[in-house]
Design a protein around this motif. Structure first.
Motif, mmCIF file in Angstrom:
data_model
loop_
_atom_site.group_PDB
_atom_site.id
_atom_site.type_symbol
_atom_site.label_atom_id
_atom_site.label_comp_id
_atom_site.label_asym_id
_atom_site.label_seq_id
_atom_site.Cartn_x
_atom_site.Cartn_y
_atom_site.Cartn_z
ATOM 1 N N VAL A 166 2.389 -1.333 2.813
ATOM 2 C CA VAL A 166 3.625 -1.756 2.149
ATOM 3 C C VAL A 166 3.866 -3.218 2.485
ATOM 4 C CG1 VAL A 166 6.107 -1.361 1.962
ATOM 5 C CG2 VAL A 166 4.569 0.564 2.334
ATOM 6 N N ALA A 167 4.117 -4.012 1.448
ATOM 7 C CA ALA A 167 4.328 -5.443 1.673
ATOM 8 C C ALA A 167 5.789 -5.712 1.999
ATOM 9 C CB ALA A 167 3.916 -6.226 0.421
ATOM 10 N N GLU A 168 6.028 -6.854 2.610
ATOM 11 C CA GLU A 168 7.381 -7.248 2.990
ATOM 12 C C GLU A 168 8.292 -7.293 1.761
ATOM 13 O OE1 GLU A 168 7.613 -9.831 6.060
ATOM 14 O OE2 GLU A 168 9.786 -9.489 6.135
ATOM 15 N N GLY A 169 9.467 -6.724 1.855
ATOM 16 C CA GLY A 169 10.440 -6.782 0.776
ATOM 17 C C GLY A 169 10.214 -5.781 -0.337
ATOM 18 N N GLU A 170 9.193 -4.950 -0.208
ATOM 19 C CA GLU A 170 8.887 -3.987 -1.262
ATOM 20 C C GLU A 170 9.754 -2.742 -1.126
ATOM 21 O OE1 GLU A 170 4.524 -3.116 -3.275
ATOM 22 O OE2 GLU A 170 4.729 -3.002 -1.118
ATOM 23 N N LEU A 171 10.060 -2.100 -2.257
ATOM 24 C CA LEU A 171 10.731 -0.806 -2.211
ATOM 25 C C LEU A 171 9.745 0.231 -2.742
ATOM 26 C CD1 LEU A 171 14.358 -0.029 -3.485
ATOM 27 C CD2 LEU A 171 12.573 1.666 -3.184
ATOM 28 N N VAL A 172 9.217 1.016 -1.838
ATOM 29 C CA VAL A 172 8.202 1.988 -2.217
ATOM 30 C C VAL A 172 8.806 3.390 -2.192
ATOM 31 C CG1 VAL A 172 5.985 2.997 -1.588
ATOM 32 C CG2 VAL A 172 6.360 0.556 -1.303
ATOM 33 N N CYS A 173 8.649 4.098 -3.300
ATOM 34 C CA CYS A 173 9.117 5.472 -3.341
ATOM 35 C C CYS A 173 7.946 6.403 -3.085
ATOM 36 C CB CYS A 173 9.706 5.805 -4.705
ATOM 37 S SG CYS A 173 11.291 5.040 -4.974
ATOM 38 N N ILE A 174 8.152 7.355 -2.182
ATOM 39 C CA ILE A 174 7.152 8.383 -1.940
ATOM 40 C C ILE A 174 7.663 9.638 -2.622
ATOM 41 C CG2 ILE A 174 5.899 9.661 -0.180
ATOM 42 C CD1 ILE A 174 5.501 6.873 0.501
#
Lengths: 260, 259
Positions: free
Chosen positions: A28-36
Protein backbone atom coordinates in the motif's frame (compact mmCIF):
# COMPACT_ATOMS: atom_id res chain seq x y z
CA UNK A 1 4.28 2.63 3.34
CA UNK A 2 2.85 -0.79 4.15
CA UNK A 3 4.47 -3.94 2.81
CA UNK A 4 2.85 -7.29 3.47
CA UNK A 5 4.71 -10.29 2.16
CA UNK A 6 3.59 -13.91 2.18
CA UNK A 7 1.42 -13.31 5.24
CA UNK A 8 -0.30 -16.42 6.56
CA UNK A 9 -2.06 -17.24 9.76
CA UNK A 10 -3.34 -20.47 11.21
CA UNK A 11 -5.56 -20.59 14.29
CA UNK A 12 -5.00 -23.52 16.59
CA UNK A 13 -2.97 -26.59 15.74
CA UNK A 14 -3.42 -30.25 14.97
CA UNK A 15 -6.57 -31.56 13.31
CA UNK A 16 -8.70 -28.61 14.46
CA UNK A 17 -6.32 -26.05 12.96
CA UNK A 18 -7.91 -23.44 10.75
CA UNK A 19 -5.90 -21.56 8.18
CA UNK A 20 -7.43 -18.10 7.86
CA UNK A 21 -4.81 -16.52 5.63
CA UNK A 22 -2.77 -18.45 3.14
CA UNK A 23 0.08 -16.31 1.89
CA UNK A 24 -0.86 -12.73 1.10
CA UNK A 25 1.26 -10.17 -0.67
CA UNK A 26 0.06 -6.61 -0.59
CA UNK A 27 1.71 -3.28 -0.78
CA UNK A 28 0.00 0.00 0.00
CA UNK A 29 1.43 3.35 -1.02
CA UNK A 30 1.45 6.45 1.16
CA UNK A 31 -1.88 8.30 1.11
CA UNK A 32 -3.75 5.47 -0.59
CA UNK A 33 -7.20 4.29 0.48
CA UNK A 34 -7.33 0.57 -0.09
CA UNK A 35 -10.51 -1.39 0.43
CA UNK A 36 -10.23 -5.06 1.32
CA UNK A 37 -13.38 -6.86 0.32
CA UNK A 38 -14.24 -10.51 0.49
CA UNK A 39 -16.84 -13.03 1.57
CA UNK A 40 -17.27 -13.66 5.27
CA UNK A 41 -14.66 -15.99 6.68
CA UNK A 42 -12.01 -15.00 4.14
CA UNK A 43 -9.63 -13.73 6.79
CA UNK A 44 -10.23 -9.99 6.32
CA UNK A 45 -10.26 -9.39 10.03
CA UNK A 46 -7.25 -11.61 10.59
CA UNK A 47 -5.37 -9.49 8.07
CA UNK A 48 -6.36 -6.28 9.83
CA UNK A 49 -5.57 -7.63 13.28
CA UNK A 50 -2.16 -8.72 12.09
CA UNK A 51 -1.38 -5.28 10.72
CA UNK A 52 -2.63 -3.71 13.96
CA UNK A 53 -0.30 -5.96 15.94
CA UNK A 54 -3.20 -7.46 17.87
CA UNK A 55 -2.24 -10.97 16.78
CA UNK A 56 1.10 -12.37 15.73
CA UNK A 57 0.68 -14.04 12.35
CA UNK A 58 2.13 -17.52 12.06
CA UNK A 59 3.94 -16.75 8.82
CA UNK A 60 5.13 -13.92 6.61
CA UNK A 61 6.14 -10.38 7.32
CA UNK A 62 4.54 -6.97 7.69
CA UNK A 63 6.59 -3.84 7.30
CA UNK A 64 5.19 -0.44 8.17
CA UNK A 65 7.45 2.33 6.89
CA UNK A 66 10.16 -0.29 6.70
CA UNK A 67 9.80 -1.36 10.34
CA UNK A 68 8.53 -4.88 11.08
CA UNK A 69 5.24 -4.96 12.96
CA UNK A 70 5.45 -7.15 16.02
CA UNK A 71 3.37 -5.13 18.42
CA UNK A 72 0.94 -2.31 17.79
CA UNK A 73 2.82 0.33 15.77
CA UNK A 74 3.15 3.81 17.14
CA UNK A 75 1.20 5.83 14.62
CA UNK A 76 -1.61 3.51 13.77
CA UNK A 77 -5.26 3.84 14.73
CA UNK A 78 -8.20 1.51 14.33
CA UNK A 79 -11.89 2.21 13.89
CA UNK A 80 -13.69 -0.94 14.98
CA UNK A 81 -17.06 -2.06 13.67
CA UNK A 82 -18.64 -2.29 17.09
CA UNK A 83 -18.44 1.30 18.28
CA UNK A 84 -20.48 0.58 21.39
CA UNK A 85 -17.79 -1.79 22.65
CA UNK A 86 -14.89 0.32 21.47
CA UNK A 87 -15.84 3.63 23.05
CA UNK A 88 -15.70 3.74 26.83
CA UNK A 89 -19.19 4.34 28.25
CA UNK A 90 -17.85 5.77 31.52
CA UNK A 91 -16.15 8.70 29.78
CA UNK A 92 -17.57 11.69 28.01
CA UNK A 93 -17.17 11.94 24.26
CA UNK A 94 -14.37 14.50 24.65
CA UNK A 95 -12.53 12.27 27.14
CA UNK A 96 -12.84 9.29 24.83
CA UNK A 97 -11.24 11.28 22.04
CA UNK A 98 -8.49 12.85 24.14
CA UNK A 99 -7.56 9.80 26.23
CA UNK A 100 -4.97 8.40 23.79
CA UNK A 101 -3.35 11.81 23.29
CA UNK A 102 -1.42 11.85 26.55
CA UNK A 103 1.26 9.75 24.94
CA UNK A 104 1.61 12.40 22.28
CA UNK A 105 3.18 14.64 24.91
CA UNK A 106 0.32 17.11 24.86
CA UNK A 107 -0.75 18.88 28.02
CA UNK A 108 -4.33 18.97 29.16
CA UNK A 109 -5.29 22.10 27.26
CA UNK A 110 -3.72 20.89 24.01
CA UNK A 111 -5.43 17.52 24.35
CA UNK A 112 -8.73 19.24 24.84
CA UNK A 113 -8.12 21.41 21.79
CA UNK A 114 -7.11 18.48 19.59
CA UNK A 115 -10.19 16.58 20.69
CA UNK A 116 -12.52 19.50 19.99
CA UNK A 117 -10.85 20.01 16.63
CA UNK A 118 -11.38 16.38 15.65
CA UNK A 119 -14.98 16.42 16.91
CA UNK A 120 -15.60 19.51 14.83
CA UNK A 121 -14.36 17.71 11.74
CA UNK A 122 -16.89 14.95 12.22
CA UNK A 123 -19.63 17.46 13.03
CA UNK A 124 -19.97 16.60 16.71
CA UNK A 125 -18.52 19.64 18.47
CA UNK A 126 -21.81 20.04 20.35
CA UNK A 127 -21.70 16.52 21.75
CA UNK A 128 -18.32 16.80 23.50
CA UNK A 129 -19.77 16.75 27.01
CA UNK A 130 -22.21 13.94 26.32
CA UNK A 131 -21.64 10.26 26.95
CA UNK A 132 -21.38 7.84 24.02
CA UNK A 133 -24.57 6.02 24.96
CA UNK A 134 -26.49 9.26 24.69
CA UNK A 135 -25.71 9.35 20.95
CA UNK A 136 -27.11 7.42 18.01
CA UNK A 137 -25.09 4.61 16.44
CA UNK A 138 -23.94 6.76 13.55
CA UNK A 139 -22.84 9.52 15.89
CA UNK A 140 -20.96 7.05 18.07
CA UNK A 141 -19.06 5.82 15.04
CA UNK A 142 -18.24 9.45 14.24
CA UNK A 143 -16.76 9.71 17.71
CA UNK A 144 -14.52 6.70 17.01
CA UNK A 145 -13.46 8.33 13.76
CA UNK A 146 -12.75 11.57 15.62
CA UNK A 147 -10.68 9.65 18.16
CA UNK A 148 -8.64 8.17 15.34
CA UNK A 149 -8.24 11.57 13.63
CA UNK A 150 -7.10 13.31 16.81
CA UNK A 151 -4.48 10.61 17.24
CA UNK A 152 -3.02 11.60 13.84
CA UNK A 153 -1.96 8.16 12.70
CA UNK A 154 -0.14 7.70 9.41
CA UNK A 155 -2.06 4.47 8.91
CA UNK A 156 -5.75 4.17 9.74
CA UNK A 157 -7.35 0.75 9.83
CA UNK A 158 -11.10 0.51 9.56
CA UNK A 159 -12.73 -2.83 10.32
CA UNK A 160 -16.19 -2.90 8.72
CA UNK A 161 -16.63 0.61 10.10
CA UNK A 162 -20.10 1.17 8.69
CA UNK A 163 -21.44 -2.34 9.14
CA UNK A 164 -23.66 -1.56 12.12
CA UNK A 165 -25.46 1.58 10.96
CA UNK A 166 -28.43 2.17 8.71
CA UNK A 167 -28.06 2.84 4.98
CA UNK A 168 -28.46 6.62 5.12
CA UNK A 169 -25.94 6.98 7.95
CA UNK A 170 -23.65 4.65 6.12
CA UNK A 171 -23.51 6.95 3.11
CA UNK A 172 -22.88 9.96 5.35
CA UNK A 173 -20.02 8.16 7.06
CA UNK A 174 -18.53 7.09 3.72
CA UNK A 175 -18.49 10.70 2.58
CA UNK A 176 -17.10 11.79 5.94
CA UNK A 177 -14.24 9.33 5.54
CA UNK A 178 -13.46 10.62 2.06
CA UNK A 179 -13.56 14.20 3.31
CA UNK A 180 -11.28 13.79 6.33
CA UNK A 181 -8.68 11.73 4.53
CA UNK A 182 -8.10 14.75 2.32
CA UNK A 183 -7.23 16.87 5.36
CA UNK A 184 -4.81 14.45 6.92
CA UNK A 185 -3.10 12.64 4.08
CA UNK A 186 -3.63 9.39 5.92
CA UNK A 187 -3.16 5.99 4.42
CA UNK A 188 -6.33 4.02 5.01
CA UNK A 189 -6.98 0.31 4.93
CA UNK A 190 -10.72 -0.26 5.02
CA UNK A 191 -12.23 -3.67 5.40
CA UNK A 192 -15.76 -4.27 4.21
CA UNK A 193 -18.01 -6.96 2.85
CA UNK A 194 -20.01 -4.39 0.89
CA UNK A 195 -18.94 -4.40 -2.76
CA UNK A 196 -20.53 -1.04 -3.63
CA UNK A 197 -18.89 0.59 -0.66
CA UNK A 198 -15.46 -0.72 -1.57
CA UNK A 199 -15.69 0.72 -5.07
CA UNK A 200 -17.22 3.99 -3.87
CA UNK A 201 -14.61 4.90 -1.25
CA UNK A 202 -11.54 3.04 -2.48
CA UNK A 203 -8.62 4.14 -4.65
CA UNK A 204 -7.99 0.45 -4.94
CA UNK A 205 -10.07 -2.60 -4.21
CA UNK A 206 -8.33 -5.79 -3.13
CA UNK A 207 -10.54 -8.86 -3.25
CA UNK A 208 -9.77 -11.74 -0.92
CA UNK A 209 -10.80 -15.24 -1.85
CA UNK A 210 -12.55 -17.64 0.46
CA UNK A 211 -10.58 -19.52 3.08
CA UNK A 212 -7.74 -19.86 3.26
CA UNK A 213 -7.68 -16.22 2.24
CA UNK A 214 -5.57 -15.26 -0.71
CA UNK A 215 -5.74 -12.35 -3.09
CA UNK A 216 -8.27 -12.95 -5.86
CA UNK A 217 -7.97 -9.57 -7.49
CA UNK A 218 -6.49 -6.13 -7.14
CA UNK A 219 -8.33 -3.41 -9.02
CA UNK A 220 -7.54 0.25 -9.35
CA UNK A 221 -10.60 2.47 -9.15
CA UNK A 222 -10.42 5.12 -11.84
CA UNK A 223 -13.48 7.15 -10.94
CA UNK A 224 -13.45 10.88 -11.62
CA UNK A 225 -13.16 13.63 -9.12
CA UNK A 226 -14.94 14.23 -5.82
CA UNK A 227 -17.24 11.29 -5.33
CA UNK A 228 -20.93 11.76 -5.00
CA UNK A 229 -23.44 9.26 -3.69
CA UNK A 230 -25.73 9.71 -6.73
CA UNK A 231 -23.60 10.54 -9.74
CA UNK A 232 -20.63 8.34 -8.87
CA UNK A 233 -22.85 5.33 -8.39
CA UNK A 234 -24.39 5.76 -11.86
CA UNK A 235 -21.05 6.27 -13.57
CA UNK A 236 -20.37 3.48 -16.14
CA UNK A 237 -16.97 2.83 -14.60
CA UNK A 238 -18.58 2.33 -11.15
CA UNK A 239 -21.10 -0.09 -12.62
CA UNK A 240 -18.37 -2.01 -14.41
CA UNK A 241 -16.13 -2.19 -11.36
CA UNK A 242 -18.79 -3.34 -8.96
CA UNK A 243 -19.75 -6.13 -11.35
CA UNK A 244 -16.11 -7.08 -11.62
CA UNK A 245 -15.57 -7.06 -7.86
CA UNK A 246 -18.82 -8.98 -7.42
CA UNK A 247 -17.63 -11.71 -9.75
CA UNK A 248 -14.29 -11.94 -7.93
CA UNK A 249 -15.98 -12.11 -4.55
CA UNK A 250 -18.17 -14.96 -5.77
CA UNK A 251 -15.07 -16.76 -6.97
CA UNK A 252 -15.84 -16.44 -10.67
CA UNK A 253 -13.26 -15.84 -13.32
CA UNK A 254 -12.53 -12.26 -14.15
CA UNK A 255 -14.53 -11.02 -17.14
CA UNK A 256 -12.21 -11.03 -20.18
CA UNK A 257 -13.22 -7.54 -21.32
CA UNK A 258 -12.57 -6.12 -17.88
CA UNK A 259 -9.31 -7.84 -17.17
CA UNK A 260 -7.21 -5.12 -18.76
CA UNK B 1 -45.31 10.27 48.85
CA UNK B 2 -42.90 7.58 47.71
CA UNK B 3 -41.39 7.41 51.19
CA UNK B 4 -44.84 6.87 52.66
CA UNK B 5 -45.63 4.21 50.10
CA UNK B 6 -42.43 2.41 50.95
CA UNK B 7 -42.52 2.73 54.73
CA UNK B 8 -46.21 2.19 55.59
CA UNK B 9 -45.52 -1.36 56.66
CA UNK B 10 -43.15 -0.27 59.45
CA UNK B 11 -45.78 1.26 61.81
CA UNK B 12 -48.11 -1.63 61.08
CA UNK B 13 -45.48 -4.15 62.14
CA UNK B 14 -44.53 -2.12 65.23
CA UNK B 15 -48.18 -1.88 66.24
CA UNK B 16 -48.67 -5.60 65.78
CA UNK B 17 -45.51 -6.26 67.75
CA UNK B 18 -46.75 -4.04 70.56
CA UNK B 19 -50.09 -5.85 70.68
CA UNK B 20 -48.66 -9.35 70.66
CA UNK B 21 -45.99 -8.62 73.29
CA UNK B 22 -48.51 -6.91 75.58
CA UNK B 23 -50.88 -9.86 75.30
CA UNK B 24 -48.19 -12.49 75.86
CA UNK B 25 -46.72 -10.67 78.84
CA UNK B 26 -43.42 -12.54 78.54
CA UNK B 27 -40.38 -10.95 80.17
CA UNK B 28 -38.23 -11.98 77.21
CA UNK B 29 -40.25 -9.93 74.77
CA UNK B 30 -40.76 -6.40 76.06
CA UNK B 31 -43.18 -4.31 73.97
CA UNK B 32 -41.66 -1.78 71.54
CA UNK B 33 -42.89 1.12 73.66
CA UNK B 34 -40.79 -0.13 76.59
CA UNK B 35 -37.81 -0.69 74.29
CA UNK B 36 -38.13 2.84 72.92
CA UNK B 37 -38.21 4.35 76.41
CA UNK B 38 -35.17 2.31 77.41
CA UNK B 39 -33.29 3.42 74.27
CA UNK B 40 -34.07 7.02 75.09
CA UNK B 41 -32.91 6.64 78.66
CA UNK B 42 -29.76 4.82 77.69
CA UNK B 43 -28.62 7.10 74.90
CA UNK B 44 -30.55 10.35 74.68
CA UNK B 45 -30.65 11.74 78.21
CA UNK B 46 -27.25 13.39 78.28
CA UNK B 47 -26.49 17.08 78.87
CA UNK B 48 -27.23 19.62 76.14
CA UNK B 49 -23.52 20.29 75.71
CA UNK B 50 -23.20 16.72 74.35
CA UNK B 51 -26.21 17.17 72.07
CA UNK B 52 -28.18 15.19 74.68
CA UNK B 53 -26.16 12.09 73.98
CA UNK B 54 -25.19 10.11 77.05
CA UNK B 55 -21.66 9.10 78.00
CA UNK B 56 -22.64 5.58 77.06
CA UNK B 57 -23.08 6.70 73.46
CA UNK B 58 -19.87 8.68 73.36
CA UNK B 59 -17.88 5.83 74.87
CA UNK B 60 -19.29 3.02 72.77
CA UNK B 61 -20.53 4.24 69.40
CA UNK B 62 -17.46 6.01 68.00
CA UNK B 63 -15.04 3.10 68.59
CA UNK B 64 -17.54 0.66 67.07
CA UNK B 65 -18.14 2.78 64.00
CA UNK B 66 -14.42 3.46 63.65
CA UNK B 67 -13.69 -0.29 63.63
CA UNK B 68 -16.52 -0.91 61.23
CA UNK B 69 -15.38 1.68 58.71
CA UNK B 70 -11.66 1.03 59.12
CA UNK B 71 -12.16 -2.70 58.64
CA UNK B 72 -14.43 -2.21 55.67
CA UNK B 73 -12.11 0.32 54.04
CA UNK B 74 -9.02 -1.85 54.55
CA UNK B 75 -10.80 -4.89 53.17
CA UNK B 76 -12.12 -2.81 50.28
CA UNK B 77 -8.72 -1.48 49.24
CA UNK B 78 -7.01 -4.84 49.66
CA UNK B 79 -9.84 -6.72 47.94
CA UNK B 80 -9.91 -4.40 44.94
CA UNK B 81 -6.12 -4.34 44.53
CA UNK B 82 -5.76 -8.11 44.83
CA UNK B 83 -8.88 -8.74 42.77
CA UNK B 84 -7.66 -6.67 39.84
CA UNK B 85 -4.30 -8.43 39.88
CA UNK B 86 -5.84 -11.88 40.08
CA UNK B 87 -8.60 -11.10 37.59
CA UNK B 88 -6.19 -9.83 34.96
CA UNK B 89 -3.69 -12.64 35.27
CA UNK B 90 -4.81 -16.08 34.25
CA UNK B 91 -1.72 -17.72 35.70
CA UNK B 92 -2.10 -16.03 39.06
CA UNK B 93 -5.81 -16.78 39.20
CA UNK B 94 -5.30 -20.49 38.57
CA UNK B 95 -2.67 -20.48 41.30
CA UNK B 96 -4.59 -18.67 44.03
CA UNK B 97 -8.14 -19.81 43.26
CA UNK B 98 -8.02 -22.80 45.63
CA UNK B 99 -6.53 -20.61 48.36
CA UNK B 100 -9.34 -18.09 48.00
CA UNK B 101 -12.04 -20.71 48.26
CA UNK B 102 -10.29 -22.28 51.24
CA UNK B 103 -10.06 -18.94 53.03
CA UNK B 104 -13.60 -18.00 52.18
CA UNK B 105 -14.97 -21.19 53.68
CA UNK B 106 -13.62 -20.42 57.16
CA UNK B 107 -16.24 -18.68 59.31
CA UNK B 108 -14.49 -15.53 60.59
CA UNK B 109 -15.77 -15.88 64.21
CA UNK B 110 -13.90 -19.20 64.36
CA UNK B 111 -10.70 -17.27 63.84
CA UNK B 112 -11.28 -14.94 66.76
CA UNK B 113 -9.35 -17.10 69.27
CA UNK B 114 -6.53 -17.32 66.78
CA UNK B 115 -6.46 -13.56 66.27
CA UNK B 116 -6.62 -13.00 70.03
CA UNK B 117 -3.66 -15.34 70.52
CA UNK B 118 -1.62 -13.65 67.81
CA UNK B 119 -2.64 -10.02 68.20
CA UNK B 120 -3.79 -10.05 71.85
CA UNK B 121 -6.98 -8.30 72.91
CA UNK B 122 -7.77 -4.92 71.43
CA UNK B 123 -8.82 -2.99 68.39
CA UNK B 124 -6.33 -4.78 66.14
CA UNK B 125 -8.06 -8.11 66.84
CA UNK B 126 -11.47 -6.74 65.98
CA UNK B 127 -10.06 -5.09 62.89
CA UNK B 128 -8.44 -8.32 61.75
CA UNK B 129 -11.71 -10.21 62.24
CA UNK B 130 -13.69 -7.66 60.25
CA UNK B 131 -11.13 -7.46 57.45
CA UNK B 132 -10.86 -11.22 57.15
CA UNK B 133 -14.62 -11.61 57.18
CA UNK B 134 -15.60 -8.94 54.68
CA UNK B 135 -12.79 -9.08 52.13
CA UNK B 136 -14.28 -12.04 50.24
CA UNK B 137 -17.26 -10.43 48.53
CA UNK B 138 -15.06 -7.54 47.33
CA UNK B 139 -12.27 -9.84 46.25
CA UNK B 140 -14.46 -12.30 44.37
CA UNK B 141 -16.55 -9.61 42.72
CA UNK B 142 -13.48 -7.64 41.68
CA UNK B 143 -11.87 -10.74 40.20
CA UNK B 144 -15.06 -11.36 38.26
CA UNK B 145 -15.31 -7.76 37.08
CA UNK B 146 -11.66 -7.51 36.08
CA UNK B 147 -11.89 -10.79 34.20
CA UNK B 148 -15.00 -9.70 32.32
CA UNK B 149 -13.62 -6.48 30.84
CA UNK B 150 -14.81 -6.36 27.26
CA UNK B 151 -12.13 -7.72 24.92
CA UNK B 152 -12.74 -4.89 22.52
CA UNK B 153 -12.05 -2.36 25.26
CA UNK B 154 -8.74 -4.06 25.97
CA UNK B 155 -7.91 -4.12 22.27
CA UNK B 156 -8.80 -0.47 21.91
CA UNK B 157 -6.46 0.29 24.80
CA UNK B 158 -3.72 -1.70 23.07
CA UNK B 159 -4.24 -0.13 19.66
CA UNK B 160 -4.06 3.39 21.07
CA UNK B 161 -1.17 2.27 23.24
CA UNK B 162 -2.56 3.49 26.51
CA UNK B 163 -0.04 3.39 29.35
CA UNK B 164 -0.29 0.80 32.09
CA UNK B 165 -1.73 3.29 34.53
CA UNK B 166 -4.25 4.53 31.97
CA UNK B 167 -5.33 0.96 31.29
CA UNK B 168 -5.79 0.36 34.99
CA UNK B 169 -7.47 3.60 36.04
CA UNK B 170 -9.35 4.52 32.88
CA UNK B 171 -10.30 1.14 31.42
CA UNK B 172 -10.12 -1.88 33.74
CA UNK B 173 -11.19 -0.27 37.00
CA UNK B 174 -14.21 1.63 35.62
CA UNK B 175 -15.26 -1.43 33.69
CA UNK B 176 -15.13 -3.58 36.83
CA UNK B 177 -16.70 -0.92 39.03
CA UNK B 178 -20.33 -2.11 38.90
CA UNK B 179 -19.23 -5.52 40.18
CA UNK B 180 -16.89 -3.96 42.73
CA UNK B 181 -19.73 -1.89 44.14
CA UNK B 182 -21.93 -4.96 44.45
CA UNK B 183 -19.15 -6.57 46.47
CA UNK B 184 -18.57 -3.50 48.62
CA UNK B 185 -22.23 -3.36 49.50
CA UNK B 186 -22.32 -6.96 50.64
CA UNK B 187 -19.16 -6.34 52.64
CA UNK B 188 -20.64 -3.34 54.39
CA UNK B 189 -23.52 -5.32 55.85
CA UNK B 190 -21.14 -8.13 56.78
CA UNK B 191 -18.83 -5.62 58.46
CA UNK B 192 -21.63 -4.55 60.78
CA UNK B 193 -22.27 -8.14 61.81
CA UNK B 194 -18.62 -8.89 62.37
CA UNK B 195 -18.13 -5.69 64.30
CA UNK B 196 -20.72 -6.89 66.83
CA UNK B 197 -19.37 -10.43 66.95
CA UNK B 198 -15.80 -9.30 67.48
CA UNK B 199 -16.91 -6.99 70.28
CA UNK B 200 -18.79 -9.78 72.00
CA UNK B 201 -15.56 -11.62 72.59
CA UNK B 202 -12.56 -9.41 72.42
CA UNK B 203 -13.56 -5.99 73.61
CA UNK B 204 -14.20 -3.67 76.53
CA UNK B 205 -16.10 -1.07 74.58
CA UNK B 206 -18.43 -0.80 71.64
CA UNK B 207 -22.00 -1.56 70.74
CA UNK B 208 -21.42 -5.30 70.82
CA UNK B 209 -19.83 -5.04 74.26
CA UNK B 210 -22.83 -3.07 75.47
CA UNK B 211 -25.12 -5.77 74.11
CA UNK B 212 -23.13 -8.41 75.95
CA UNK B 213 -23.35 -6.49 79.22
CA UNK B 214 -27.09 -5.97 78.91
CA UNK B 215 -27.44 -9.66 78.26
CA UNK B 216 -25.46 -10.57 81.37
CA UNK B 217 -27.57 -8.19 83.48
CA UNK B 218 -30.77 -9.71 82.05
CA UNK B 219 -31.67 -6.18 81.01
CA UNK B 220 -33.88 -7.35 78.16
CA UNK B 221 -35.23 -3.98 77.05
CA UNK B 222 -31.58 -2.83 76.67
CA UNK B 223 -30.75 -5.97 74.66
CA UNK B 224 -33.69 -5.32 72.39
CA UNK B 225 -32.81 -1.64 72.16
CA UNK B 226 -29.32 -2.51 70.94
CA UNK B 227 -30.74 -4.94 68.41
CA UNK B 228 -33.06 -2.24 67.08
CA UNK B 229 -30.12 0.15 66.93
CA UNK B 230 -28.11 -2.32 64.86
CA UNK B 231 -31.02 -2.78 62.47
CA UNK B 232 -31.42 0.94 61.99
CA UNK B 233 -27.66 1.33 61.55
CA UNK B 234 -27.62 -1.36 58.87
CA UNK B 235 -30.50 0.28 57.06
CA UNK B 236 -28.84 3.70 57.14
CA UNK B 237 -25.47 2.39 55.96
CA UNK B 238 -27.10 0.62 53.05
CA UNK B 239 -29.12 3.70 52.07
CA UNK B 240 -26.08 5.97 52.11
CA UNK B 241 -24.07 3.44 50.15
CA UNK B 242 -26.80 3.06 47.52
CA UNK B 243 -26.99 6.83 47.09
CA UNK B 244 -23.22 6.98 46.56
CA UNK B 245 -23.37 4.09 44.12
CA UNK B 246 -26.09 5.78 42.11
CA UNK B 247 -23.90 8.84 41.71
CA UNK B 248 -20.69 7.01 40.81
CA UNK B 249 -22.30 4.50 38.47
CA UNK B 250 -24.79 6.81 36.78
CA UNK B 251 -23.17 5.99 33.43
CA UNK B 252 -23.69 2.30 34.04
CA UNK B 253 -27.40 2.49 34.73
CA UNK B 254 -28.06 4.84 31.85
CA UNK B 255 -25.91 2.91 29.40
CA UNK B 256 -27.72 -0.30 30.28
CA UNK B 257 -31.07 1.32 29.68
CA UNK B 258 -30.19 2.66 26.24
CA UNK B 259 -28.39 -0.30 24.74
Amino acid sequence: MLEISNLSHTYGSGPSAHTALGGIDLSVAEGELVCIVGPSGCGKSTLLRSVAGLITPTGGRILLKGVPVNQTPDDLAVVFQDYSRSLFPWMSVADNVSLPLRRRGQDKRQRRESAMDALEQVGLADAAAKYPWQLSGGMQQRVSIARALAYRPSLLLMDEPFGSVDAQTREDLEDLTLRVRGHHNMTILLITHDIDESVYVGDRVVVLSKSPGGIAGDLRVGLPGPRDQITTREHPEFVRLRAEVGRLVRGMRSHPAAAS
Amino acid sequence: MRVIARLWLVPVVVLLWELVTRLSDSGFFPPPSVIAVTMREMWLTGPASQLWLTDLVLENFPPSLARLFAGWALAGVAGIALGIMIGRSRALSRFVDPLIHFGRAIPPPMLLPFFIAVLSLGAQTQLATIVFGVIWPVLLNTIDGARAVDRQHIETARVFRLSRSQRLWRVILPSALPKIFAGLRLSLSLALILMVISELVASTSGIGYQLLRAQRDFDLPAVWGTIVLLGVLGYLLNSVFLAAERRVLSWHRAAKQTT
